[in-house]
Design a protein around this motif. Sequence first.
Motif, mmCIF file in Angstrom:
data_model
loop_
_atom_site.group_PDB
_atom_site.id
_atom_site.type_symbol
_atom_site.label_atom_id
_atom_site.label_comp_id
_atom_site.label_asym_id
_atom_site.label_seq_id
_atom_site.Cartn_x
_atom_site.Cartn_y
_atom_site.Cartn_z
ATOM 1 N N TRP A 1 -8.568 4.761 1.967
ATOM 2 C CA TRP A 1 -7.574 3.833 1.430
ATOM 3 C C TRP A 1 -8.187 2.454 1.350
ATOM 4 C CZ3 TRP A 1 -3.133 4.756 -0.886
ATOM 5 C CH2 TRP A 1 -2.551 6.017 -0.713
ATOM 6 N N GLY B 1 -4.898 1.433 -3.313
ATOM 7 C CA GLY B 1 -5.311 2.692 -3.921
ATOM 8 C C GLY B 1 -6.156 3.476 -2.951
ATOM 9 N N ARG B 2 -6.445 4.699 -3.344
ATOM 10 C CA ARG B 2 -7.233 5.570 -2.480
ATOM 11 C C ARG B 2 -8.324 6.212 -3.312
ATOM 12 N NH1 ARG B 2 -4.372 10.573 0.327
ATOM 13 N NH2 ARG B 2 -3.613 10.790 -1.783
ATOM 14 N N PRO C 1 -3.754 7.500 -5.376
ATOM 15 C CA PRO C 1 -3.410 6.824 -6.621
ATOM 16 C C PRO C 1 -4.229 5.543 -6.812
ATOM 17 C CG PRO C 1 -1.868 6.232 -4.912
ATOM 18 C CD PRO C 1 -2.876 7.143 -4.274
ATOM 19 N N ALA C 2 -4.225 5.039 -8.054
ATOM 20 C CA ALA C 2 -4.850 3.750 -8.336
ATOM 21 C C ALA C 2 -3.850 2.639 -8.023
ATOM 22 C CB ALA C 2 -5.275 3.701 -9.802
ATOM 23 N N PRO D 1 0.930 1.332 -5.347
ATOM 24 C CA PRO D 1 1.381 2.707 -5.536
ATOM 25 C C PRO D 1 2.490 3.098 -4.559
ATOM 26 C CG PRO D 1 -0.704 2.671 -4.385
ATOM 27 C CD PRO D 1 -0.422 1.259 -4.762
ATOM 28 N N VAL E 1 -2.983 2.161 8.231
ATOM 29 C CA VAL E 1 -3.976 3.201 7.927
ATOM 30 C C VAL E 1 -4.617 3.607 9.243
ATOM 31 C CG1 VAL E 1 -6.032 3.779 6.622
ATOM 32 C CG2 VAL E 1 -4.397 2.153 5.689
ATOM 33 N N GLY F 1 -7.656 8.731 8.045
ATOM 34 C CA GLY F 1 -7.585 8.511 6.601
ATOM 35 C C GLY F 1 -6.175 8.576 6.066
#
Lengths: 269, 519
Positions: A173, A185-186, A209-210, B422, B496, B500
């Motif tokens: 991430w 995003g990831r 997602p971006a 997002p 986070v 991950g």
Amino acid sequence: MPEAALRDLARSLEHASAPPARAVPVLHALRPVVPGGLRPGSAVGLDGPGAASLALALVAGVSRHGGADGEGGWCGIVGVPSFGVVAAAGMGAEPERLLLVDDPGDRWPDVVAALAEAVELVLLCPPERPGAAAVRRLSALARKHGCVLTLTGPFARDWPGVRLRLRLDAVAWEGVGDGHGRLRGRRARVVAEGRDAPGRGRRADLWLPAADGGVRPAEPVRPPLEIVPPAAVRDGAPVHTRRDGAPAAVRALPAQAMDPAHAGGKGIA
Amino acid sequence: MTRVLAVWCPDWPVTAVGVDAGTAGAAVVQGRIAACSAAARAEGVRRGQKLRDAQRRCPGLVVRERDTDAEGRLFEAVVEAVAELAPRVEVVRPGLCAIAARGPARFYGGEEALRVLVQDTVVEAGHDCGSGIADGLFAAELAARAGQGGVVVPEGGAAAFLAPYPLSVLDRPELADLLARLGVRTLGAFADLPSGHVAGRFGTDGALAHRLARGEEPRPIAPVRAAADLSVRAAFDPPAEHAEQVVFAAKRLADELHAGLAAGGLSCVRLEVEAGFADGHVLRRLWRHDGRLSSLAVAERVRWQLSAWRDGRPAAGTDPEGIEAPAEEEAVWGGVTWLELAPDQLVPDGGRQEALWGRTAVTDRIARAADRIQGLLGHGAITRPVLAGGRGPGEQVVRVPVGDLPPANLPDGPWPGRLTAPAPAVVPVAAPEARLLDADGEPVVVSARCAVSAPPAALLVGGRPAAVTGWTGPWPADERWWDPEKARRRARFQVVTETGAAYLLAVEHGHWHVEATYD
């Protein structure tokens, strides 16, 4: 055998063996791992971390390809009450072509059977270990109607006959620091394995997602460059000389600081 | 001219939300006063005012959101009381109903006697009201509002009675505004204009208003006479033992009913469902619906009605399915022998959107599949999501059962503090508990001023700890602070972990929850 009967037989065989009209579409960014789209009537397994995002991406790929008259592009989502509709819409899904059955209970085989006849993709999280009879019946229905069964959840691995398994690898991430920033995003590597991706499988680096919620191919990670004075370059280190003969002003970071996949790469850009 | 008796309950929207006339109260719609009580009016509160202005004039104003359902429901009591005296009551709108006066007046000994009797009956039923008799509904309504509890306008006197009223009573602001600029300020002056010219200048609607102003009727009074003709009925021989049979028949009946209504240009907002049993019992329920009842929705209501009947019985082993009862239990009532659907409250069909599926039309295949699933699991089991406004990821989606119309008044507007894209992929229905610990193993605390006690170091979700590698927040969300019952005060974090995974956490009253997961 009369010629007419032979022709009929040939036609029926052709009809039986030919795959249904066209593949079920996927998002553009997923084409490297699922070239041409999903095989109609097949089963796709998703597991591991990131299965929910992959499910959203597959649903979005189908849903965004529907016509304005309501033909095509419908998806059924069975037993996934936590389905992120907003995220799916961000990836391009049309919410009005999604049918959500949040709590099918033990009637899930009947629900999936009803949906398989109508929609192009069913996302299913079986609430229990699927029985052999249910699997046979649903697989046959899906093949007949060209519907893709996408399995997720703890019992996805117990579904026999899965031709394609998708998972995420090397996820990272980006955007969040130590008390500041926001998720932007990831980066993830999508890995496709199974009979529909023979050999070592297919891989693609994606933003999933971006920053705007979509799915986009990610450019490979370049080793970061560092500006160094000429005197600091070690003896024997590869140094590209400039055209005018002066030593280079930059060098690559030591190999262990780089992404292992690219450590042996070009060195200096 | 028909003589009409109108019963008018003052400030009905306010009464319906439980504010009596002595209290200064108001019903509001989108921040504007829709109706206010007499006490509030005395303080200077007016219809259409901004709530803020009204509260400045009357600081103690009791404010309630307008509830049109409650208005209709409560008004049934008034209608019933009036129907005791004279049948065939027309409900013009909640707060105003009318009956034809000529017959009852002869029966009860004169128009004034009838007027007083009706008024007393409604007041005894517990609601303040005025009643008036005049030629035509429009004049009767004004007569009911005139004087102390209404007057009787003699036959042929409607035009004279109406003459001094201002044009605003026509409820056509644009027309009234235009006429006022032409120097016409009262109904009498408007009525004096030649009707041909009015029709030529103002069109059909203007001509209709002109007829009203002259004390003529725009339309005759229409009691709910059509109901009996439009009702549909199915008989079961032998009696239906299973609710499924009845529900299937109900769906077919509902289609017939809709065809009949559509032919008459009507739509039905209330439906009476009657089911008769072999031993003579009759189950009767009224169902109200905001929009047009789709045939699926009607069938679903029949199912509810039958299951409610089963739940209500003192049967020993009522299964949770509530439907497929064993034969010996059915024997108590002997099964359903007939089912009747009668439209109970008819309104002219104002041309609602016909496609029940929103923008995207639905194919027959999808409708059939949805039908089967609704037959298995119930009407609300299969839904289509509709994106709505909201801050959190769960608030931005409304799930509408297939076959129903999406809700009309979805919240809209700027959402400061809305989560940015997002969006999270997993939005659990019930947010699971979590614990966020700092480096010393103490829970992280967020103060009222949104200061974080210590940087989070570990996150526990479902008992498994994971080290925090990145975090951001707090993002405060202070929602509905003006309403103590619905107020929510939260602070959101994005975290986070070393595995991950990324989480959207929310802390509320010192408890941490995983609001969503960026899976």
